[in-house]
Design a protein around this motif. Structure first.
Motif, mmCIF file in Angstrom:
data_model
loop_
_atom_site.group_PDB
_atom_site.id
_atom_site.type_symbol
_atom_site.label_atom_id
_atom_site.label_comp_id
_atom_site.label_asym_id
_atom_site.label_seq_id
_atom_site.Cartn_x
_atom_site.Cartn_y
_atom_site.Cartn_z
ATOM 1 N N GLN A 20 0.897 -1.288 -0.043
ATOM 2 C CA GLN A 20 0.075 -0.159 -0.031
ATOM 3 C C GLN A 20 0.906 1.268 0.043
ATOM 4 O O GLN A 20 1.001 1.840 0.873
ATOM 5 N N PRO A 21 1.471 1.480 -1.223
ATOM 6 C CA PRO A 21 2.459 2.850 -1.314
ATOM 7 C C PRO A 21 1.649 3.996 -1.080
ATOM 8 O O PRO A 21 2.373 5.256 -0.858
ATOM 9 N N ILE A 22 0.381 4.124 -1.232
ATOM 10 C CA ILE A 22 -0.380 5.314 -1.296
ATOM 11 C C ILE A 22 -1.442 5.240 -0.348
ATOM 12 O O ILE A 22 -2.459 4.188 -0.338
ATOM 13 N N LEU A 23 -1.594 6.055 0.488
ATOM 14 C CA LEU A 23 -2.786 6.185 1.469
ATOM 15 C C LEU A 23 -3.588 7.562 1.300
ATOM 16 O O LEU A 23 -3.269 8.426 1.281
ATOM 17 N N LEU A 24 -5.161 7.275 0.888
ATOM 18 C CA LEU A 24 -6.008 8.196 0.476
ATOM 19 C C LEU A 24 -6.865 8.191 1.832
ATOM 20 O O LEU A 24 -7.890 7.259 1.663
ATOM 21 N N THR A 25 -7.033 9.343 2.477
ATOM 22 C CA THR A 25 -7.768 9.306 3.556
ATOM 23 C C THR A 25 -8.954 10.737 3.358
ATOM 24 O O THR A 25 -8.479 11.811 3.015
ATOM 25 N N HIS A 26 -10.041 10.426 3.869
ATOM 26 C CA HIS A 26 -11.339 11.513 3.812
ATOM 27 C C HIS A 26 -10.832 12.394 4.690
ATOM 28 O O HIS A 26 -10.327 12.111 5.952
ATOM 29 N N LEU A 165 -1.382 10.429 1.070
ATOM 30 C CA LEU A 165 0.215 10.295 1.844
ATOM 31 C C LEU A 165 0.767 9.146 0.876
ATOM 32 O O LEU A 165 0.199 7.961 0.576
ATOM 33 N N MET A 166 1.899 9.472 0.290
ATOM 34 C CA MET A 166 2.999 8.792 -0.514
ATOM 35 C C MET A 166 3.926 8.293 -0.083
ATOM 36 O O MET A 166 4.815 8.997 0.387
ATOM 37 N N ALA A 167 4.476 7.080 -0.290
ATOM 38 C CA ALA A 167 5.759 6.558 0.216
ATOM 39 C C ALA A 167 6.653 7.200 -1.010
ATOM 40 O O ALA A 167 6.572 6.478 -2.223
ATOM 41 N N GLY A 168 7.449 8.082 -0.819
ATOM 42 C CA GLY A 168 8.148 8.714 -1.866
ATOM 43 C C GLY A 168 8.866 7.739 -2.643
ATOM 44 O O GLY A 168 8.781 8.046 -3.950
#
Length: 269
Positions: A20-26, A165-168
């Motif tokens: 899950q390299p990208i987390l998209l949160t409301h 939020l991205m794992a760069g």
């Protein structure tokens, strides 16, 4: 518009799972409710401003039309057209003077949207528990970095007001500053007429001299440079990449600073 912030939250977290390299949160419900309320109020204010501007043009036009119809009805067609044009122009000038005295209504919507956006980012960034962080705002867009853990952060309209939020090292593919220059020119011409003399041999006859006229041409050039920070990211191999953009306007130095910080966080520099 620019906003800067940094902080040191609680102990550093372990980061996102490798799958899950990208987390998209409301965003928080308080932000979403406030955002919807402000946008709705802004539409009402814009409608009022548009209605007022329409009235400022329509009223002089109706006055001119009424004048023309009155003159035509009484048989004054040519003079009626001239009089209607004069009356309409005068009414338009009067409406402009009234508008200048009253002042144009201000729309508080942009400032309010920025304020609740700042509050939301200030609330969310420490909760991520990713170590030291720093973020910057350009208009409604926010971008940030967590240098200790290598995360890049974004919040704004591009993600429909969701926290990204991205794992760069796993997601950010390139960071660049796109520079565009817009040049506009305005030309003006001024003609000055010299004195003209009259020679009168007799009381009833006079000869007018030609005189001299001088025309001056002036051209003013305005150059505007815009620096747009662009971030390309990709959730995984084979998936379609996407872009994030932040307009830094003429502040090219700040745009380059953030390009470097993001590149360092993502392991690109």
């Amino acid at each position: 518009m620019t906003g800067l912030n940094f902080g040191i939250p609680r102990p550093i977290g372990t980061g996102l799972p490798t799958e899950q390299p990208i987390l998209l949160t409301h965003a928080a419900s308080t932000f979403l409710d406030a955002h919807a309320r402000i946008v709705a109020a802004g539409k009402v204010i814009k409608a009022r401003i548009d209605k007022r501007e329409t009235q400022m043009v329509a009223v002089p036009g109706l006055i001119a039309l009424a004048t023309l119809l009155y003159c035509v009805f009484h048989g004054y067609i040519v003079s009626g057209v001239i009089l209607a044009a004069i009356v309409g122009f005068g009414a338009l000038c009067l409406a402009g003077m009234v508008s200048a005295v009253i002042g144009k209504p201000t729309d508080p919507t942009p400032a309010q949207l920025i304020a609740i956006g700042v509050e939301e980012v200030q609330r969310f960034a420490p909760l991520m528990n990713r170590g030291r962080y720093q973020w910057v705002r350009r208009d409604y867009d926010f971008v940030g970095v967590f240098p200790d853990t290598g995360f890049v952060y974004y919040f704004g309209p591009t993600t429909r007001w969701q926290h990204l939020l991205m794992a760069g090292r796993q997601t950010v593919r390139q960071v660049r500053v796109n520079i565009t220059t817009k040049i506009s020119q305005t030309s003006t011409s001024t003609t000055a007429h010299g004195r003209r003399y009259a020679l009168a041999p007799t009381r009833n006859v006079a000869v007018l001299s030609k005189g001299k006229s001088t025309t001056t041409h002036q051209t003013s050039t305005t150059t505007r440079t815009s620096h747009v920070l662009e971030i390309q990211y990709q959730a995984g191999a084979g998936t379609a990449p996407a872009w994030l953009s932040l307009n830094f306007g003429e502040d090219g130095r700040l745009a380059e600073d953030w390009r470097l910080m993001i590149a360092q966080t993502a392991g690109l520099a």
